[in-house]
Motif scaffolding. Structure first.
Motif, PDB file in Angstrom:
ATOM      1  N   ASP A  15      13.936  22.688 -57.736  1.00  0.00           N
ATOM      2  CA  ASP A  15      13.914  22.687 -56.284  1.00  0.00           C
ATOM      3  C   ASP A  15      14.103  24.084 -55.830  1.00  0.00           C
ATOM      4  O   ASP A  15      15.323  24.239 -55.561  1.00  0.00           O
ATOM      5  N   PRO A  16      13.358  24.859 -54.932  1.00  0.00           N
ATOM      6  CA  PRO A  16      13.791  26.019 -54.446  1.00  0.00           C
ATOM      7  C   PRO A  16      14.663  25.785 -53.336  1.00  0.00           C
ATOM      8  O   PRO A  16      15.523  26.719 -53.204  1.00  0.00           O
ATOM      9  N   SER A  17      14.844  24.652 -52.786  1.00  0.00           N
ATOM     10  CA  SER A  17      15.964  24.417 -51.628  1.00  0.00           C
ATOM     11  C   SER A  17      17.245  24.318 -52.227  1.00  0.00           C
ATOM     12  O   SER A  17      18.271  24.253 -51.513  1.00  0.00           O
ATOM     13  N   THR A  18      17.395  24.061 -53.674  1.00  0.00           N
ATOM     14  CA  THR A  18      18.709  24.033 -54.234  1.00  0.00           C
ATOM     15  C   THR A  18      19.449  25.086 -53.781  1.00  0.00           C
ATOM     16  O   THR A  18      20.686  25.024 -53.660  1.00  0.00           O
ATOM     17  N   GLY A  19      19.075  26.364 -53.723  1.00  0.00           N
ATOM     18  CA  GLY A  19      19.937  27.649 -53.484  1.00  0.00           C
ATOM     19  C   GLY A  19      20.343  27.541 -52.076  1.00  0.00           C
ATOM     20  O   GLY A  19      21.547  27.991 -51.934  1.00  0.00           O
ATOM     21  N   LYS A  20      19.678  26.886 -51.161  1.00  0.00           N
ATOM     22  CA  LYS A  20      20.200  26.533 -49.879  1.00  0.00           C
ATOM     23  C   LYS A  20      21.591  25.889 -49.966  1.00  0.00           C
ATOM     24  O   LYS A  20      22.577  26.300 -49.109  1.00  0.00           O
ATOM     25  N   HIS A  21      21.742  25.055 -50.835  1.00  0.00           N
ATOM     26  CA  HIS A  21      22.919  24.176 -50.819  1.00  0.00           C
ATOM     27  C   HIS A  21      23.927  24.962 -51.323  1.00  0.00           C
ATOM     28  O   HIS A  21      25.321  24.890 -50.922  1.00  0.00           O
ATOM     29  N   PHE A  22      23.960  25.883 -52.417  1.00  0.00           N
ATOM     30  CA  PHE A  22      24.787  27.120 -52.547  1.00  0.00           C
ATOM     31  C   PHE A  22      25.212  27.938 -51.552  1.00  0.00           C
ATOM     32  O   PHE A  22      26.506  28.171 -51.526  1.00  0.00           O
ATOM     33  N   GLN A  23      24.491  28.252 -50.759  1.00  0.00           N
ATOM     34  CA  GLN A  23      24.574  28.996 -49.748  1.00  0.00           C
ATOM     35  C   GLN A  23      25.220  28.490 -48.403  1.00  0.00           C
ATOM     36  O   GLN A  23      25.997  28.928 -47.792  1.00  0.00           O
ATOM     37  N   GLN A  24      24.909  27.112 -48.360  1.00  0.00           N
ATOM     38  CA  GLN A  24      25.412  26.503 -47.107  1.00  0.00           C
ATOM     39  C   GLN A  24      26.984  26.186 -47.210  1.00  0.00           C
ATOM     40  O   GLN A  24      27.771  26.203 -46.217  1.00  0.00           O
ATOM     41  N   ASP A  25      27.436  25.975 -48.388  1.00  0.00           N
ATOM     42  CA  ASP A  25      28.868  25.384 -48.556  1.00  0.00           C
ATOM     43  C   ASP A  25      29.717  26.129 -49.854  1.00  0.00           C
ATOM     44  O   ASP A  25      29.548  25.489 -50.799  1.00  0.00           O
ATOM     45  N   ALA A  71      32.218  24.194 -52.014  1.00  0.00           N
ATOM     46  CA  ALA A  71      31.516  23.124 -52.755  1.00  0.00           C
ATOM     47  C   ALA A  71      31.578  23.486 -54.179  1.00  0.00           C
ATOM     48  O   ALA A  71      31.584  24.786 -54.551  1.00  0.00           O
ATOM     49  N   HIS A  72      31.754  22.367 -54.946  1.00  0.00           N
ATOM     50  CA  HIS A  72      31.583  22.544 -56.629  1.00  0.00           C
ATOM     51  C   HIS A  72      30.289  21.944 -57.007  1.00  0.00           C
ATOM     52  O   HIS A  72      29.965  20.998 -56.555  1.00  0.00           O
ATOM     53  N   PHE A  73      29.596  22.803 -57.646  1.00  0.00           N
ATOM     54  CA  PHE A  73      28.480  22.112 -58.281  1.00  0.00           C
ATOM     55  C   PHE A  73      28.410  22.104 -59.586  1.00  0.00           C
ATOM     56  O   PHE A  73      29.009  22.766 -60.333  1.00  0.00           O
ATOM     57  N   SER A  74      27.669  21.080 -60.348  1.00  0.00           N
ATOM     58  CA  SER A  74      27.594  20.857 -61.575  1.00  0.00           C
ATOM     59  C   SER A  74      26.188  20.641 -61.971  1.00  0.00           C
ATOM     60  O   SER A  74      25.228  20.069 -61.175  1.00  0.00           O
ATOM     61  N   THR A  75      25.829  21.185 -62.973  1.00  0.00           N
ATOM     62  CA  THR A  75      24.599  21.022 -63.309  1.00  0.00           C
ATOM     63  C   THR A  75      24.161  20.874 -64.818  1.00  0.00           C
ATOM     64  O   THR A  75      24.843  21.328 -65.754  1.00  0.00           O
ATOM     65  N   ILE A  94      23.746  30.201 -63.038  1.00  0.00           N
ATOM     66  CA  ILE A  94      24.986  31.186 -62.937  1.00  0.00           C
ATOM     67  C   ILE A  94      24.570  32.140 -61.950  1.00  0.00           C
ATOM     68  O   ILE A  94      25.568  32.736 -61.221  1.00  0.00           O
ATOM     69  N   GLU A  95      23.375  32.792 -62.054  1.00  0.00           N
ATOM     70  CA  GLU A  95      23.302  33.941 -61.153  1.00  0.00           C
ATOM     71  C   GLU A  95      23.293  33.612 -59.882  1.00  0.00           C
ATOM     72  O   GLU A  95      23.662  34.189 -58.856  1.00  0.00           O
ATOM     73  N   LEU A  96      22.741  32.364 -59.486  1.00  0.00           N
ATOM     74  CA  LEU A  96      22.529  31.681 -58.081  1.00  0.00           C
ATOM     75  C   LEU A  96      24.186  31.649 -57.788  1.00  0.00           C
ATOM     76  O   LEU A  96      24.426  31.831 -56.590  1.00  0.00           O
ATOM     77  N   ALA A  97      25.095  30.912 -58.609  1.00  0.00           N
ATOM     78  CA  ALA A  97      26.516  30.758 -58.227  1.00  0.00           C
ATOM     79  C   ALA A  97      27.157  31.944 -57.990  1.00  0.00           C
ATOM     80  O   ALA A  97      27.972  32.264 -56.854  1.00  0.00           O
ATOM     81  N   LYS A  98      26.804  32.924 -58.784  1.00  0.00           N
ATOM     82  CA  LYS A  98      27.477  34.429 -58.493  1.00  0.00           C
ATOM     83  C   LYS A  98      27.016  35.133 -57.098  1.00  0.00           C
ATOM     84  O   LYS A  98      28.034  35.666 -56.382  1.00  0.00           O
ATOM     85  N   LEU A 153      30.841  26.405 -59.972  1.00  0.00           N
ATOM     86  CA  LEU A 153      29.680  25.835 -60.832  1.00  0.00           C
ATOM     87  C   LEU A 153      30.358  25.474 -62.100  1.00  0.00           C
ATOM     88  O   LEU A 153      31.215  26.072 -62.792  1.00  0.00           O
ATOM     89  N   HIS A 154      29.872  24.300 -62.671  1.00  0.00           N
ATOM     90  CA  HIS A 154      30.171  23.954 -63.945  1.00  0.00           C
ATOM     91  C   HIS A 154      28.825  23.636 -64.585  1.00  0.00           C
ATOM     92  O   HIS A 154      27.993  22.504 -64.022  1.00  0.00           O
ATOM     93  N   VAL A 155      28.502  24.136 -65.593  1.00  0.00           N
ATOM     94  CA  VAL A 155      27.169  23.845 -66.403  1.00  0.00           C
ATOM     95  C   VAL A 155      27.496  22.914 -67.776  1.00  0.00           C
ATOM     96  O   VAL A 155      28.411  23.265 -68.425  1.00  0.00           O
ATOM     97  N   PHE A 156      26.992  21.694 -67.418  1.00  0.00           N
ATOM     98  CA  PHE A 156      27.385  20.553 -68.622  1.00  0.00           C
ATOM     99  C   PHE A 156      26.434  20.860 -69.737  1.00  0.00           C
ATOM    100  O   PHE A 156      25.258  21.524 -69.671  1.00  0.00           O
ATOM    101  N   HIS A 157      27.069  20.527 -70.939  1.00  0.00           N
ATOM    102  CA  HIS A 157      26.182  20.456 -72.059  1.00  0.00           C
ATOM    103  C   HIS A 157      25.565  21.826 -72.548  1.00  0.00           C
ATOM    104  O   HIS A 157      24.111  21.929 -72.862  1.00  0.00           O
TER     105      HIS A 157
END
Length: 106
Positions: A3-13, A16-20, A63-67, A73-77
């Protein structure tokens, strides 16, 4: 992350910690359609979508989006050896991007 809107969540806060656990559904869908048209429902295992390609692509994208945004960011598995090279080799306390390994796949 499809979902392209996911990047907005990275940028807005940025605090925040994200896991994916991310898979590129577009690639999976395209591969599935291609092989179904060729083999029907009985697709040989040798033609199943390549985990290495899709895992490397999806981890790289997250990773690119988090940087870019400064998010944690934590990438699972992680499922391929090549993915491990996407992460910085520095002490854990200094990392903003981490990962977990699915050992049975490596």
């Amino acid at each position: 992350m499809d979902d392209p809107s996911t990047g907005k969540h990275f940028q807005q806060d940025k605090v925040a910690h994200f896991s994916t656990l991310y898979e590129d559904r577009t690639t999976i869908k395209n591969n599935l359609e291609k092989f179904k048209s060729e083999f029907g429902e009985d697709i040989p295992v040798t033609y199943h979508p390549s985990f290495e390609v899709k895992s490397l692509f999806s981890s790289s994208k997250a990773i690119e989006l988090a940087k870019k945004t400064g998010a944690r960011l934590h990438v699972f598995h992680l499922s391929t050896e090549k993915e491990t090279h996407l992460f910085d080799k520095k002490p854990l306390k200094d990392k903003k991007i981490t990962a977990g390994v699915l050992h049975s796949s490596l």
